[in-house]
Design a protein around this motif. Structure first.
Motif, PDB file in Angstrom:
ATOM      1  N   GLN A 124     -32.486  -5.848  79.540  1.00 26.62           N
ATOM      2  CA  GLN A 124     -32.446  -5.053  78.321  1.00 26.62           C
ATOM      3  C   GLN A 124     -33.452  -3.906  78.357  1.00 26.62           C
ATOM      4  O   GLN A 124     -33.219  -2.855  77.761  1.00 26.62           O
ATOM      5  N   GLY A 125     -34.566  -4.112  79.043  1.00 25.01           N
ATOM      6  CA  GLY A 125     -35.571  -3.057  79.129  1.00 25.01           C
ATOM      7  C   GLY A 125     -35.455  -2.188  80.358  1.00 25.01           C
ATOM      8  O   GLY A 125     -36.271  -1.275  80.538  1.00 25.01           O
ATOM      9  N   ALA A 126     -34.454  -2.440  81.227  1.00 29.60           N
ATOM     10  CA  ALA A 126     -34.336  -1.670  82.472  1.00 29.60           C
ATOM     11  C   ALA A 126     -34.046  -0.206  82.195  1.00 29.60           C
ATOM     12  O   ALA A 126     -34.646   0.694  82.792  1.00 29.60           O
ATOM     13  N   GLY A 127     -33.107   0.070  81.284  1.00 26.49           N
ATOM     14  CA  GLY A 127     -32.784   1.461  80.973  1.00 26.49           C
ATOM     15  C   GLY A 127     -33.961   2.202  80.380  1.00 26.49           C
ATOM     16  O   GLY A 127     -34.208   3.373  80.707  1.00 26.49           O
ATOM     17  N   ARG A 128     -34.711   1.544  79.512  1.00 31.07           N
ATOM     18  CA  ARG A 128     -35.888   2.172  78.913  1.00 31.07           C
ATOM     19  C   ARG A 128     -36.950   2.466  79.972  1.00 31.07           C
ATOM     20  O   ARG A 128     -37.575   3.541  79.953  1.00 31.07           O
ATOM     21  N   ARG A 129     -37.140   1.546  80.912  1.00 31.67           N
ATOM     22  CA  ARG A 129     -38.121   1.784  81.976  1.00 31.67           C
ATOM     23  C   ARG A 129     -37.684   2.932  82.874  1.00 31.67           C
ATOM     24  O   ARG A 129     -38.510   3.727  83.330  1.00 31.67           O
ATOM     25  N   PHE A 130     -36.371   3.035  83.136  1.00 33.56           N
ATOM     26  CA  PHE A 130     -35.881   4.155  83.963  1.00 33.56           C
ATOM     27  C   PHE A 130     -36.142   5.487  83.280  1.00 33.56           C
ATOM     28  O   PHE A 130     -36.643   6.439  83.900  1.00 33.56           O
ATOM     29  N   ARG A 131     -35.822   5.578  81.974  1.00 36.13           N
ATOM     30  CA  ARG A 131     -36.023   6.850  81.277  1.00 36.13           C
ATOM     31  C   ARG A 131     -37.505   7.214  81.210  1.00 36.13           C
ATOM     32  O   ARG A 131     -37.876   8.385  81.342  1.00 36.13           O
ATOM     33  N   ALA A 132     -38.361   6.208  81.022  1.00 36.78           N
ATOM     34  CA  ALA A 132     -39.797   6.489  80.989  1.00 36.78           C
ATOM     35  C   ALA A 132     -40.290   6.994  82.339  1.00 36.78           C
ATOM     36  O   ALA A 132     -41.081   7.950  82.414  1.00 36.78           O
ATOM     37  N   GLN A 133     -39.834   6.370  83.422  1.00 38.22           N
ATOM     38  CA  GLN A 133     -40.239   6.815  84.760  1.00 38.22           C
ATOM     39  C   GLN A 133     -39.658   8.179  85.091  1.00 38.22           C
ATOM     40  O   GLN A 133     -40.304   8.996  85.753  1.00 38.22           O
ATOM     41  N   GLN A 134     -38.444   8.435  84.625  1.00 31.23           N
ATOM     42  CA  GLN A 134     -37.839   9.749  84.865  1.00 31.23           C
ATOM     43  C   GLN A 134     -38.648  10.837  84.172  1.00 31.23           C
ATOM     44  O   GLN A 134     -38.917  11.899  84.753  1.00 31.23           O
ATOM     45  N   LEU A 185     -34.679 -12.947  82.705  1.00 32.58           N
ATOM     46  CA  LEU A 185     -33.831 -11.950  83.352  1.00 32.58           C
ATOM     47  C   LEU A 185     -33.127 -11.078  82.314  1.00 32.58           C
ATOM     48  O   LEU A 185     -33.011  -9.853  82.485  1.00 32.58           O
ATOM     49  N   GLN A 186     -32.661 -11.680  81.227  1.00 29.75           N
ATOM     50  CA  GLN A 186     -31.987 -10.924  80.183  1.00 29.75           C
ATOM     51  C   GLN A 186     -32.940  -9.928  79.531  1.00 29.75           C
ATOM     52  O   GLN A 186     -32.571  -8.774  79.272  1.00 29.75           O
ATOM     53  N   ALA A 187     -34.183 -10.351  79.276  1.00 32.28           N
ATOM     54  CA  ALA A 187     -35.163  -9.437  78.685  1.00 32.28           C
ATOM     55  C   ALA A 187     -35.453  -8.266  79.620  1.00 32.28           C
ATOM     56  O   ALA A 187     -35.579  -7.120  79.176  1.00 32.28           O
ATOM     57  N   ALA A 188     -35.536  -8.551  80.916  1.00 29.63           N
ATOM     58  CA  ALA A 188     -35.784  -7.473  81.890  1.00 29.63           C
ATOM     59  C   ALA A 188     -34.594  -6.520  81.958  1.00 29.63           C
ATOM     60  O   ALA A 188     -34.764  -5.302  82.090  1.00 29.63           O
ATOM     61  N   GLY A 200     -33.193 -12.517  89.980  1.00 24.40           N
ATOM     62  CA  GLY A 200     -34.292 -11.823  89.327  1.00 24.40           C
ATOM     63  C   GLY A 200     -35.105 -10.984  90.296  1.00 24.40           C
ATOM     64  O   GLY A 200     -35.562  -9.887  89.950  1.00 24.40           O
ATOM     65  N   GLU A 201     -35.300 -11.480  91.532  1.00 25.81           N
ATOM     66  CA  GLU A 201     -36.046 -10.719  92.526  1.00 25.81           C
ATOM     67  C   GLU A 201     -35.335  -9.423  92.880  1.00 25.81           C
ATOM     68  O   GLU A 201     -35.962  -8.380  93.086  1.00 25.81           O
ATOM     69  N   LYS A 202     -34.007  -9.463  92.954  1.00 26.15           N
ATOM     70  CA  LYS A 202     -33.243  -8.261  93.285  1.00 26.15           C
ATOM     71  C   LYS A 202     -33.443  -7.187  92.225  1.00 26.15           C
ATOM     72  O   LYS A 202     -33.635  -6.004  92.541  1.00 26.15           O
ATOM     73  N   LEU A 203     -33.423  -7.576  90.946  1.00 21.61           N
ATOM     74  CA  LEU A 203     -33.650  -6.610  89.873  1.00 21.61           C
ATOM     75  C   LEU A 203     -35.085  -6.106  89.893  1.00 21.61           C
ATOM     76  O   LEU A 203     -35.335  -4.903  89.734  1.00 21.61           O
ATOM     77  N   ARG A 204     -36.053  -6.997  90.107  1.00 16.04           N
ATOM     78  CA  ARG A 204     -37.460  -6.581  90.110  1.00 16.04           C
ATOM     79  C   ARG A 204     -37.735  -5.566  91.206  1.00 16.04           C
ATOM     80  O   ARG A 204     -38.451  -4.577  90.998  1.00 16.04           O
ATOM     81  N   GLN A 205     -37.172  -5.775  92.406  1.00 16.34           N
ATOM     82  CA  GLN A 205     -37.399  -4.843  93.511  1.00 16.34           C
ATOM     83  C   GLN A 205     -36.830  -3.463  93.201  1.00 16.34           C
ATOM     84  O   GLN A 205     -37.436  -2.442  93.530  1.00 16.34           O
ATOM     85  N   ARG A 206     -35.670  -3.411  92.535  1.00 15.34           N
ATOM     86  CA  ARG A 206     -35.086  -2.112  92.200  1.00 15.34           C
ATOM     87  C   ARG A 206     -35.899  -1.401  91.123  1.00 15.34           C
ATOM     88  O   ARG A 206     -36.043  -0.173  91.167  1.00 15.34           O
ATOM     89  N   LEU A 207     -36.433  -2.151  90.185  1.00 11.15           N
ATOM     90  CA  LEU A 207     -37.275  -1.519  89.171  1.00 11.15           C
ATOM     91  C   LEU A 207     -38.577  -1.017  89.764  1.00 11.15           C
ATOM     92  O   LEU A 207     -39.087   0.050  89.379  1.00 11.15           O
ATOM     93  N   GLU A 208     -39.159  -1.752  90.703  1.00 11.21           N
ATOM     94  CA  GLU A 208     -40.378  -1.282  91.364  1.00 11.21           C
ATOM     95  C   GLU A 208     -40.110  -0.026  92.186  1.00 11.21           C
ATOM     96  O   GLU A 208     -40.934   0.893  92.219  1.00 11.21           O
ATOM     97  N   ALA A 209     -38.945   0.021  92.860  1.00 13.11           N
ATOM     98  CA  ALA A 209     -38.588   1.232  93.599  1.00 13.11           C
ATOM     99  C   ALA A 209     -38.419   2.414  92.648  1.00 13.11           C
ATOM    100  O   ALA A 209     -38.780   3.555  92.981  1.00 13.11           O
ATOM    101  N   THR A 210     -37.900   2.174  91.450  1.00 16.45           N
ATOM    102  CA  THR A 210     -37.747   3.246  90.463  1.00 16.45           C
ATOM    103  C   THR A 210     -39.102   3.779  90.018  1.00 16.45           C
ATOM    104  O   THR A 210     -39.273   4.990  89.831  1.00 16.45           O
TER     105      THR A 210
END
Length: 507
Positions: free
Chosen positions: A297-307, A292-295, A211-221
């Protein structure tokens, strides 16, 4: 066949081994914990020698790790309170206030409070294939302070800290999780619940790392979408993570059924308790998988919003202002009164809390938001400095220290003035007065607690009674230098100790 150049005949030359570097770095991560035990006797305000500091530090990391969620961490005061309970078990005869002080001292050292970047640094070396030896710097942290949305601070354990708990470094999370699940299932099947509990806790740590690995990549995004590869790397990572969760759900639900059966059929209370604790650990793993599963599922949506936010954000309007030609040169031709008005108008608008876009601020902003580069696997290579060996010259001649000991060999009932000591020192050695001043000033700042802890019968003190020093070289107060006797006060009287010197000397 002749030996290659640079090799020593008959002696094997090791190649650069990344595995060796990982073992050295794993050892370096435990160094701050061992350092706590070596420094606990240096605390002057209390006696911490009865506590096993490295064990308490492991408990602190464990408390922070288990309290971490995907978007939150551990409250510092809650960690201190829980850690004080562990300290109380090691020293039940000490007060609760001291247990809290020990817990706070450990937490501050794990955070490395007082350092510039709140981090630790280890230097290690490796021998390469050509026989040369290179040194590298390894920077790491164990606990980090992270701001929360409500303005408070919570703690998070780093990947290095979690590796300290499981005894590994830079291992593949997926393969380690599979191995931990297989080992856990085998131990449960064989009825070895004590070993199974340790394996289950290690499996939970691996889940937290994922979970930490995914969180760090989302924060970098969120900082900059260009720093994360969302074209190839992140889709593959998300697919692997979803597959990981599906496999873990299947494995851990099967394990949960086996443990529940052991718990319900256990014939002794300790065995039933161990099985019940295992059930809670595995259920916690399942809960973390849901997060982790909820995060994911929302990773793609968070990327598009940040983009969208970073792509379509309004650009900074940079003023093309030439400070030299448009401000400095014209101002130099003005009178002082007119120049002051122009300069005040410029600086009032270009400085302050809310600074508008100004000259070259775009360069400063780009430097601030650019994420730091990825660390090298082996760390940065450490250059050997060329240092000339210069012998240290003592600030005072060696004979002055012997003379100082004789001069300050005072009786308890014979205090002396600093002025009298300086006058006598000048008759013994020309450099001795300076050493006397240094020693007496140190006496004035001396604490009594170290002498009490080491059970000294007397202690040197220097007291200022308001008399001004009359001396041709030094100024200040004419201190009273005395040797005070430390006398314990009976339990029925006032608590503490009493210090006694001759009559008429204020202490």
């Amino acid at each position: 066949m002749s030996e290659p150049a640079g090799r020593v005949p008959g002696v094997p030359q090791p190649a650069t081994d990344v595995g060796f570097a990982q073992r050295v770095k794993a050892l370096a991560c435990t160094a701050p914990l061992h350092d706590l035990d070596s420094r606990k006797t240096q605390v002057q305000t209390a006696d911490f020698s009865v506590y096993q500091m490295s064990e308490l530090a492991l408990n602190a990391i464990d408390l922070v790790t288990l309290a971490m969620d995907f978007d939150a961490g551990a409250p510092p005061e809650k960690v201190i309170t829980d850690l004080a309970v562990f300290a109380g078990r090691q020293a039940p005869d000490r007060s609760d206030a001291e247990h809290v002080r020990v817990a706070r001292w450990i937490l501050e050292n794990l955070l490395n409070v007082g350092s510039l970047d709140r981090g630790f640094r280890a230097v290690y070396g490796m021998t390469t294939g050509d026989g040369s030896y290179s040194r590298y710097e390894f920077d790491f942290k164990l606990l980090e302070e992270v701001p929360a949305a409500d303005g408070s601070i919570f703690l998070r354990a780093t990947n290095e800290a979690v590796n300290v708990l499981v005894g590994a470094l830079e291992l593949d999370i997926e393969s380690a999780q599979i191995a931990a699940d297989l080992r856990l299932e085998t131990l449960i099947r064989r009825g070895r619940l004590s070993d199974a509990q340790a394996a289950a806790q290690a499996a939970r740590y691996r889940t937290i790392q994922y979970g930490e690995k995914l969180r760090q990549r989302l924060e970098a995004t969120e900082r900059d979408v260009r720093t994360v590869d969302w074209l190839t790397e992140m889709p593959e990572f998300i697919a692997e993570a979803v597959e990981h969760i599906a496999a873990r759900y299947k494995a851990e639900n099967a394990i949960l059924v086996n443990i529940t059966e052991v718990r319900d059929t256990a014939d002794t209370a300790p065995r039933k308790l161990q099985a019940a604790q295992l059930v809670e650990v595995v259920r916690d793993c399942l809960r973390r998988h849901e997060q982790l599963q909820a995060a994911l599922q929302g990773a793609g949506r968070r990327f598009r919003a940040q983009q969208d936010r970073q792509t379509f954000a309004p650009g900074s309007a940079v003023a093309a202002l030439d400070l030299h030609a448009q401000l400095l040169v014209p101002v130099l031709t003005l009178a002082v009164t007119d120049a002051d008005e122009a300069l005040n108008a410029y600086f009032a608008r270009s400085t302050g809390v809310n600074v508008p876009p100004a000259v070259r601020l775009l360069d400063l902003f780009t430097a601030l938001v650019t994420p730091p580069p990825e660390r090298e696997l082996l760390g940065g290579e450490l250059d050997e400095p060329e240092i000339d060996e210069v012998p240290d010259e003592p600030p005072f001649p060696a004979e002055c220290y012997d003379l100082l000991d004789d001069l300050l060999d005072l009786d308890v009932d014979a205090p002396r003035r600093l002025s009298g000591l300086l006058e006598e020192a000048r008759t013994l050695h020309p450099d001795l007065p300076g050493l006397v001043v240094v020693r007496v000033v140190a006496l004035a700042a001396q604490e009594i607690n170290p002498a009490l802890r080491h059970k000294q019968p007397t202690v040197f003190i220097a007291v200022d009674d308001g008399t001004t020093l009359d001396d041709p070289e030094f100024g200040g107060a004419d201190l009273i230098v005395a040797r005070a006797a430390i006398e314990p006060v009976p339990a029925g009287d006032h608590a503490g100790v009493a210090m006694s010197v001759s009559e008429g000397v204020p202490v």
